[in-house]
Write a protein that holds these residues in place. Structure first.
Motif, short mmCIF file in Angstrom:
data_model
loop_
_atom_site.label_atom_id
_atom_site.label_comp_id
_atom_site.label_asym_id
_atom_site.label_seq_id
_atom_site.Cartn_x
_atom_site.Cartn_y
_atom_site.Cartn_z
N ILE A 190 0.85 -1.20 0.00
CA ILE A 190 0.00 0.00 0.00
C ILE A 190 0.88 1.24 0.00
O ILE A 190 0.62 2.20 -0.72
N GLY A 191 1.93 1.18 0.79
CA GLY A 191 2.84 2.33 0.88
C GLY A 191 3.45 2.65 -0.48
O GLY A 191 3.47 3.80 -0.92
N VAL A 192 3.89 1.60 -1.16
CA VAL A 192 4.51 1.79 -2.48
C VAL A 192 3.47 2.39 -3.43
O VAL A 192 3.75 3.34 -4.18
N LEU A 193 2.25 1.85 -3.37
CA LEU A 193 1.17 2.34 -4.23
C LEU A 193 0.96 3.84 -4.01
O LEU A 193 0.87 4.62 -4.97
N ILE A 194 0.90 4.23 -2.73
CA ILE A 194 0.65 5.65 -2.42
C ILE A 194 1.78 6.50 -2.99
O ILE A 194 1.55 7.52 -3.64
N LEU A 195 3.01 6.04 -2.78
CA LEU A 195 4.16 6.81 -3.24
C LEU A 195 4.14 6.96 -4.76
O LEU A 195 4.29 8.06 -5.31
N VAL A 196 3.93 5.82 -5.42
CA VAL A 196 3.91 5.82 -6.88
C VAL A 196 2.78 6.73 -7.37
O VAL A 196 2.97 7.59 -8.24
N GLY A 197 1.60 6.54 -6.78
CA GLY A 197 0.44 7.36 -7.13
C GLY A 197 0.76 8.83 -6.97
O GLY A 197 0.43 9.66 -7.81
N TYR A 198 1.43 9.16 -5.86
CA TYR A 198 1.75 10.56 -5.57
C TYR A 198 2.63 11.15 -6.66
O TYR A 198 2.38 12.26 -7.15
N PHE A 199 3.65 10.34 -7.07
CA PHE A 199 4.57 10.87 -8.09
C PHE A 199 3.88 11.01 -9.44
O PHE A 199 4.17 11.92 -10.20
N PHE A 200 2.92 10.07 -9.71
CA PHE A 200 2.21 10.15 -10.99
C PHE A 200 1.27 11.36 -11.03
O PHE A 200 1.17 12.04 -12.04
N LEU A 201 0.60 11.60 -9.95
CA LEU A 201 -0.47 12.61 -9.95
C LEU A 201 0.04 14.01 -9.70
O LEU A 201 -0.70 14.97 -9.80
N ARG A 202 1.26 14.13 -9.35
CA ARG A 202 1.76 15.44 -8.92
C ARG A 202 1.83 16.45 -10.06
O ARG A 202 2.08 16.11 -11.20
#
Lengths: 492, 668
Positions: B656-668
């Motif tokens: 979940i943590g990795v997902l959040i991080l990846v999501g964050y970088f994609f959506l930024r």
């Protein structure tokens, strides 16, 4: 020898500990006497501090040695008018406390006495350190032996009281450590005299650092409403623990305010003074009222400390040399008077294993000498002129009146309540019809008399000749008051 | 002797140490010698100082002792002030004190039927405290600054506490109801406090007054920068112009202290209960000396008071009201010592009326004569108690004059002096006060005269009931006997003083000098304040008229008492029946004790318990402190549940943590 006097005071108890380690644990009397002679020697060694003290000459008996040179942290000791009498009080009360435990402590005498001696070194270290980290080290070190004394030799709820004591005071000190680190970062040294000379902190930072230091000290004092660890600790502690706790440990709080918080952050003093004075006055009235409602002697004395320490804080923040000098003297006075009250209650407890007033009553008939000394202790605590407590209270209130007559008026009203609860204690223990449950009570023995007489003599010496003390205290408080006032003027 | 004046304090202190440390072992005979001897030695030194002072024409001398404290601008040098006022007080305190010490050597020993002497269990302790009191009182009157006055003030208070509670293990006592005859329901009386409770009450009520005194001292220091009398007084005239309100505050705060120590409304309540102490204590502390400390304080501070006219008038009014109020209570008391106690409150009121209207000499004059005749009356009452095995209820006495002629005769002399019978000492001093009061306000004079009449009445009511008529308790009467030589000695000397004490202050129209006034003249502010007692604005005719009035009233009071209690004892009972509510009110002392108990004591204790249980134990400790600790523990326990120990949970969390991080970088 004189240049290593302070180190000697710190080391002698440790030598005593080493001797105790070598003595077989079966020889309880040898252990007791070894500990007592150690504390007695330490007291005698501390006396030249008074007789060789140069009034108004700043730090004296200074010692300086590099400790952690890379970090500029040093072994720096010294005394001045603020600490002189607290050092003497510590060496004196340590001897009293050890002597008072001869018959009360019968189990693990070796460990007990060793802890008492370790405690003495830690407390003395607090009062003679002129380096912030050295001070912090001793400050925290003093907690451990006291917590163990309560937790091992205490009453029924000793574990609860001991844990509460250690966690409460450590939590209070946590912020102080942070503030000390900030201070170190700004000043590049932890040496107090250097910091005092060179430091030039912005006012907003002073206000916050003062808060962090004062919080740690206020817990220790204890200032209302941070006081509830104290009654718990007192009720469970063995007699000697209570004597040291009330007599010396609490003074570390008020001493810390005067040694560190006020001189390091003078610009913050006017910001925090209204709050601290208010809490002190509340403490005076509140502590007295709660003391009045107690049904056990030891708890009553414990709450009386909350009220009495309120006077000291009031004096410290009265803004003048009168209040501050009297506050320093009152630290000594409270240590002696309350120490004696705890000792006297302990004499009864040892025999009857009860601190409830309802188990006593009319015992003056049975123990006339005890009665006289108990009344003397109570009157000293009430602040009867001619004895020690009066000098401190009266001059504190006089000094306070000049700047804040409302606080002084409330504080003065506190002396009515003090008479009320202390005379109630006298009446419930000594007066009234004799309670036959106490027929087995014996009067004070030679050892107990020696303790009581030495304390009472000091009551009268301080009460009749306070100038012997003020002459050494006043130059230091003068300088402190001056420092605060010039800073305030400069900031305006 | 002036330079040796410190010996007056040192002698009784030596007595304290000697009797306190060794008295028990050496026995009561040694104590009986040492105790009074120390006070006699003080008296002799006092007489020496008096002679010196006379030769110096009243010039004050300071005898420095040591520096008590010097902190910045706060400097107190302990020093004894030898001046006319302090020497007068020294002579009264040590003189009367010595007589009472002698008296007590007999009083504190009980003889059984076979003549064996049984000294009190704590005979040595008694004399230790009594000597301590003398020393404390001398500190109070000899100090040359307000700090020493305060120190002595508190010390006499603690001696009073210790001596009232001297018989600390005695319980409280019930009082028999008053029988009004003719089938009327008897009037119940409140029980008497135990000695221990009375002592505590005295100390605490006094401390309430002391708060005022202490604040007054602080204000003096803040205003004048010194506590030494001379330095303060020299600045007063200047200050009176600059800050008159501050002077009034100082005067008022000091007077609050006097209300406590000298038992004035509203702080008089402790004095009647102080009668639980041994009778010599009542005579010495609660009649002759300590309770007059407030009067002394005002006379000493006369410079301040004469510049605070409003407060002075307040003092006079409080004094007058107290005088009348206490006298009415004394009318119905059945306990001989309590009659005298209320009388003391009343007479102290007289003294405050005097000093309040600026008649400082008259106040000191009455203080002195009162010390003689009231000490005499208390010692007489004690002599009766001694004879009747501690019975003090006048309803059980009667006819004692036959058994105790010396006590009876001296009691009469004391009674006449108290009543203000012409030519007795009390007559002159009371008359001077009344004349001065008349000048200030005829209303004050009226209250004074009314009080004088009541005083004469209740004094002789007690005398007629106790000493005249038929014995009411046959058994007690049969065992009664005249007291021994020590008691008789004190009675006779005091009776002589009560008889002739008036010569200290003869009225001006006689053409003789007013000794006390010329003696005290140096202590008064010169110039604006006319202190001379002899010179007042009254015409000779008016003065004689006032004198005749008060003399008549005194005689009238005695005559009425005679009719009521000797000729026809049915009259007072009939009056009590018809005025029952008033009688009950007086018998219950206007319910002031009950009022204070309900308004101050009980709420105070309730508040204390509420604080202890509600605020301290519950709110601060359980809820806040332990609550915080519990909260931290709870959070810890909750958070620790995340540490389940299952690898899959950690893997999931990491995912979940990795997902959040990846999501964050994609959506930024």
């Amino acid at each position: 020898m004189s240049q290593f006097l302070l180190s000697a005071l710190l080391i002698i108890p440790l030598i005593g500990v080493a001797l105790l380690v070598l003595i077989p644990r079966e020889n309880k009397d040898v252990l007791r006497w070894t500990a007592f002679i150690t504390t007695l020697v330490n007291f005698l060694v501390s006396l030249p501090l008074y007789f060789n003290f140069q009034s108004g000459a700043g730090y004296q008996f200074e010692e300086f040695a590099a400790w952690i040179p890379a970090l500029n942290i040093n072994y720096h000791l010294g005394v001045d008018g603020l600490s002189l009498f607290l050092v003497l009080l510590t060496t004196f009360l340590s001897a009293v406390a050890v002597l008072s435990s001869f018959s009360a402590i019968t189990e693990q005498v070796k460990e007990y006495m060793a802890l008492m001696l370790l405690l003495e070194t830690a407390m003395l270290g607090v009062f003679v350190s002129l380096d912030l980290f050295l001070f912090y080290l001793f400050w925290e070190a003093s907690l451990i032996p006291m917590a163990l004394l309560i937790g091992r030799w205490g009453g029924e709820r000793r574990i609860y009281a001991s844990v509460k004591f250690i966690i409460y005071t450590m939590a209070g000190s946590a912020l102080m450590l942070v503030a000390a680190l900030v201070l170190y970062a700004w000043g590049g040294t932890s040496d107090l005299p250097v910091l005092l000379q060179t430091l030039d902190l912005p006012a907003w930072l002073q206000v916050w650092l003062f808060f962090a230091f004062a919080l740690a000290f206020a817990v220790k004092v204890p200032l209302f409403p941070l006081h509830t660890w104290l009654p718990a600790a007192h009720v469970e502690a063995p007699t000697a623990g209570s004597i040291i706790l009330a007599g010396v440990l609490l003074k570390m709080g008020t001493y810390g305010l005067m040694r560190f918080a006020i001189p390091l952050f003078p610009a913050a003093v006017p910001v925090w003074t209204p709050l601290l004075v208010t809490l002190a006055v509340i403490g005076i009235i509140y502590g007295a009222l709660v003391a009045l409602a107690q049904d056990a002697a030891k708890k009553l004395v414990a709450y009386s400390s909350v009220a009495h320490m309120g006077f000291i804080v009031l004096g410290i923040f009265s803004g003048g040399p009168q209040g501050m000098s009297a506050a320093v003297l009152q630290m000594v006075n409270h240590g002696l008077s309350t120490g004696m009250l705890f000792f006297m209650v302990g004499v009864l407890y040892e025999q009857r294993h009860s601190r409830l007033f309802s188990d006593y009553g009319g015992i003056w008939v049975k123990v006339p000498v005890f009665g006289v000394f108990f009344i003397l202790a109570a009157l000293s605590s009430v602040g009867l002129p001619g004895m020690n407590g009066f000098v401190g209270e009266f001059v504190i209130l006089l000094g306070t009146f000049k700047v804040n007559w409302v606080a002084a008026a409330f504080g003065t009203f506190g002396i009515v309540l003090a008479a009320w609860y202390l005379l109630t204690a006298v009446r419930k223990l000594l007066f009234g019809p004799f309670n036959p449950a106490n027929s087995g009570l014996r009067d004070m023995n030679g050892r107990e008399l020696a303790i009581a007489v030495s304390l009472v003599v000091l009551f009268f010496v301080i009460g009749l000749f306070p100038q012997l003390f003020f002459k050494h205290i006043t130059p230091a408080t003068d300088a402190l008051a001056e420092r605060v006032n010039t800073t305030i003027l400069a900031w305006r | 002797m002036t330079q040796l004046i410190w010996l007056t304090i040192a002698f009784p202190i030596a007595g304290v140490l000697f009797n306190g440390l060794l008295g028990r072992r050496l026995g009561h005979r040694v104590v009986s010698v040492v105790g009074p001897l120390m006070v006699l030695a003080s008296f002799v030194v006092g007489v020496g100082a008096f002679a010196d002072l006379l030769a110096r024409h009243g010039e004050a001398v300071n005898v420095p002792l040591w520096t008590w404290a010097a902190i910045g601008s706060f400097e107190v040098n302990l020093s004894l002030l030898v001046d006319p006022l302090s020497v007068l007080m020294v002579l009264v305190v040590t003189g009367v004190g010595f007589l009472i010490h002698v008296y007590a050597t007999e009083y504190m020993v009980h003889k059984d039927e076979s003549g064996h002497a049984h000294p009190d269990r704590d005979f040595a302790r008694f004399f230790t405290f009594l000597n301590l009191f003398i020393a404390s009182m001398l500190v109070l009157v000899l100090g040359n600054n307000y700090l020493m006055m305060y120190v002595g003030w508190e010390l006499v208070g603690v001696c009073s506490y210790l001596l009232i509670g001297f018989w600390y293990d005695r319980p409280s006592e019930e009082q028999a109801p008053i029988d009004l005859g003719e089938g009327a329901e008897p009037v119940k009386l409140p029980p008497l406090l135990s000695p221990a409770a009375s002592g505590m009450k005295a100390f605490i009520v006094n401390r309430v007054g002391d708060v005022g005194f202490a604040l007054g001292v602080f204000l003096i220091w803040t205003t004048f920068g010194t506590l030494q009398f001379a330095d303060v007084f020299s600045q007063v005239p200047h200050m009176a112009e600059a800050m008159p309100a501050v002077l009034s505050w100082i005067a008022l705060l000091l007077f609050i202290g006097a209300m406590g120590k000298s038992a004035q409304i509203p702080l008089y309540v402790w004095l009647p209960d102080a009668m639980a102490g041994p009778t010599p204590v009542s005579a010495l502390i609660h009649a002759a000396t300590m309770v007059t400390a407030g009067v002394y304080m005002i006379v000493r501070s006369n410079v301040i008071y004469s510049h605070a006219p409003g407060v002075s008038m307040f003092v006079a009014v409080i004094g007058a009201v107290t005088a009348l109020f206490a006298a009415t209570i004394a009318l119905v008391q059945v306990d001989l010592k309590r009659v005298l106690a209320y009388s003391t409150v009343s007479q102290l009121g007289y003294m405050f009326m005097a000093v309040g209207v600026g008649a400082y000499t008259a106040g000191m004059f009455h203080l002195t004569t009162h010390a003689f005749f009231k000490a005499l009356l208390f010692l007489g009452a004690g002599s009766v108690m001694h004879a009747l095995h501690d019975v003090i209820d006048i309803r059980r006495m009667g006819g004692l004059k036959n058994k105790m002629p010396v006590t009876w005769l001296t009691f009469w002399i004391g009674g006449l002096a108290l009543a203000g019978f012409p030519l007795m000492s009390g007559f002159f001093s009371k008359d001077e006060i009344l004349a001065k009061a008349f000048e200030a306000s005829p209303v004050l004079w009226g209250i004074g005269v009314l009080t004088a009449g009541l005083t004469a009445f209740y004094t002789f009511r007690a005398i007629f009931i106790a000493f005249h008529g038929q014995p009411r308790d046959r058994h007690l009467y049969d065992h009664a006997h005249e007291s021994g030589p020590a008691i008789r000695f004190a009675l006779v000397v005091l009776a002589a003083l009560a008889l002739v004490g008036g010569v200290l202050g003869l009225p001006a129209f006689l053409g003789l000098p007013h000794a006390l006034d010329s003696w005290l003249a140096p202590i008064y502010a010169t110039g604006e304040h006319a202190a001379a007692a002899g010179e007042h604005g009254l015409s000779l005719g008016l003065e004689l008229g006032l004198m005749a009035t008060s003399a008549t009233v005194a005689v009238l009071g005695i005559v009425v008492a005679y009719f009521f209690y000797v000729v026809n004892p049915a009259i007072p009972r009939r009056m009590a029946r018809s005025l029952r509510p008033v009688f009950v009110l007086l018998a219950n002392k206007y319910y002031v004790d009950e009022l204070y108990n309900a308004v101050f004591v009980q709420p105070g204790l309730k508040l204390a318990r509420g604080m202890a249980q509600g605020v301290d134990a519950l709110l601060i400790d359980s809820v806040l402190v332990d609550g915080l600790a519990r909260l931290v523990g709870q959070i810890g326990r909750q958070v620790s549940r995340l540490q389940t120990g299952y690898l899959r949970h950690y893997a999931l969390a990491t995912f979940i943590g990795v997902l959040i991080l990846v999501g964050y970088f994609f959506l930024r």
